[in-house]
Design an enzyme around this catalytic site. Structure first.
Site, PDB file in Angstrom:
ATOM      1  N   HIS A   1       0.835  -1.213   0.000  1.00  0.00           N
ATOM      2  CA  HIS A   1       0.000   0.000   0.000  1.00  0.00           C
ATOM      3  C   HIS A   1       0.867   1.260   0.000  1.00  0.00           C
ATOM      4  CE1 HIS A   1      -3.796  -2.170   1.463  1.00  0.00           C
ATOM      5  NE2 HIS A   1      -2.837  -3.076   1.566  1.00  0.00           N
TER       6      HIS A   1
ATOM      7  N   LYS B   1       2.046   4.623  -1.544  1.00  0.00           N
ATOM      8  CA  LYS B   1       1.362   5.563  -2.426  1.00  0.00           C
ATOM      9  C   LYS B   1       2.282   6.179  -3.478  1.00  0.00           C
ATOM     10  CE  LYS B   1      -2.083   6.737   1.086  1.00  0.00           C
ATOM     11  NZ  LYS B   1      -2.645   7.794   1.958  1.00  0.00           N
TER      12      LYS B   1
ATOM     13  N   HIS C   1      -1.718  -5.722  -3.302  1.00  0.00           N
ATOM     14  CA  HIS C   1      -2.804  -4.806  -3.666  1.00  0.00           C
ATOM     15  C   HIS C   1      -4.141  -5.332  -3.154  1.00  0.00           C
ATOM     16  CE1 HIS C   1      -5.328  -2.178  -6.010  1.00  0.00           C
ATOM     17  NE2 HIS C   1      -5.815  -3.176  -6.719  1.00  0.00           N
TER      18      HIS C   1
ATOM     19  N   PHE D   1      -9.045   2.394  -4.193  1.00  0.00           N
ATOM     20  CA  PHE D   1     -10.157   1.857  -3.403  1.00  0.00           C
ATOM     21  C   PHE D   1     -10.978   0.807  -4.174  1.00  0.00           C
ATOM     22  CE2 PHE D   1     -10.348   6.280  -1.221  1.00  0.00           C
ATOM     23  CZ  PHE D   1      -9.231   5.960  -0.455  1.00  0.00           C
TER      24      PHE D   1
ATOM     25  N   GLN E   1     -12.540  -1.902  -3.407  1.00  0.00           N
ATOM     26  CA  GLN E   1     -13.800  -2.388  -2.836  1.00  0.00           C
ATOM     27  C   GLN E   1     -14.941  -1.402  -3.046  1.00  0.00           C
ATOM     28  OE1 GLN E   1     -11.343  -1.191  -0.979  1.00  0.00           O
ATOM     29  NE2 GLN E   1     -12.264   0.264   0.456  1.00  0.00           N
TER      30      GLN E   1
ATOM     31  N   LYS F   1      -7.970   8.372  -8.278  1.00  0.00           N
ATOM     32  CA  LYS F   1      -8.534   9.147  -7.175  1.00  0.00           C
ATOM     33  C   LYS F   1      -9.651  10.066  -7.654  1.00  0.00           C
ATOM     34  CE  LYS F   1      -7.329  12.239  -3.360  1.00  0.00           C
ATOM     35  NZ  LYS F   1      -6.255  13.009  -2.678  1.00  0.00           N
TER      36      LYS F   1
END
Length: 234
Positions: A62, A64, A81, A92, A94, A175
């Site tokens: 994770h 960034k 991941h 994101f 999920q 994002k």
């Protein structure tokens, strides 16, 4: 063998520290934009030559920060991941899987020049129930992630795995795609099922993700609570 683990996630950091205690000869850092208290920072873009010379394997838990091509070409790099590649790669997973019904899970894969895209070492699917929110799915993903990494760590460390390319390119969310979901248009038309999926996808613990603007111009944040009926006792 010397390993570098890069993580900006509190759950993944706990796993990294566990691996460090079990196996030793590992350094654990966060990226320059990480917010983990007390964890040293490493800017991989500025330290490529040093990393390539010092480490035999770089693990991204994770992290960034995108890895430069020179780093990927110079040392084996593996990513963990919280998504079931190639479905909803990127930001994101999920959240988007609750909305679009695609698979979600955990994927361990080699890093290439694209986001969450390289050959797959191991992966495990996570079910999404009708009462799940982003937060509840993510909690299960973190449990699966720990299990999967511990199960395959020896092979990851030694490179004794057989990686396979994803069957398709899949899809990628950034994002900005998540940000576009957050504002609720009170005049939008659709089914209640669609709106419910969107709200539960945006419900994640105490995060104020979903919002609308009321008649007075005030921003109002929205979360939902879903509670499945308990099975009847025999």
């Amino acid at each position: 063998m010397t390993i570098l683990i890069l993580t900006d996630n509190v759950h993944a950091h706990a796993l990294a520290v566990d691996l460090q205690a079990r196996h030793g000869d590992m350094d654990v850092y966060q990226s320059p934009i990480g917010q983990l208290p007390g964890v040293p920072r490493c800017d991989v873009a500025e330290r490529v030559a040093e990393i390539v010379e010092r480490y035999d394997l770089v693990l991204s838990f994770h992290c960034k920060q995108r890895f430069p091509a020179a780093l990927i070409d110079g040392v084996r790099c593996v990513n963990v991941h919280p998504g079931f590649n190639p479905y909803n790669r990127g930001w994101f997973p999920q959240v988007f899987s609750i909305i679009d019904g695609q698979k979600v899970g955990v994927t361990i894969h080699e890093i290439d020049d694209q986001l969450d895209h390289g050959p797959i070492i191991a992966q495990r699917e996570c079910a999404i129930e009708s009462w799940d929110s982003s937060g509840s799915v993510y909690a299960r993903l973190m449990d699966i992630e720990r299990e999967l990494v511990l199960e395959h760590f020896d092979a990851i460390r030694d490179g004794s795995y057989t990686a396979k390319s994803p069957a398709t390119e899949g899809n990628l969310n950034l994002k900005k795609d998540f940000e576009q979901l957050r504002r609720l248009d009170l005049n939008e038309r659709g089914t209640f099922g669609h709106f419910l999926n969107r709200l539960r996808a945006l419900t994640h613990d105490d995060f104020r993700n979903a919002w609308f603007v009321d008649a007075s111009g005030r921003k109002v944040f929205v979360r939902v609570v879903l509670e499945p009926e308990k099975p009847a006792e025999a």
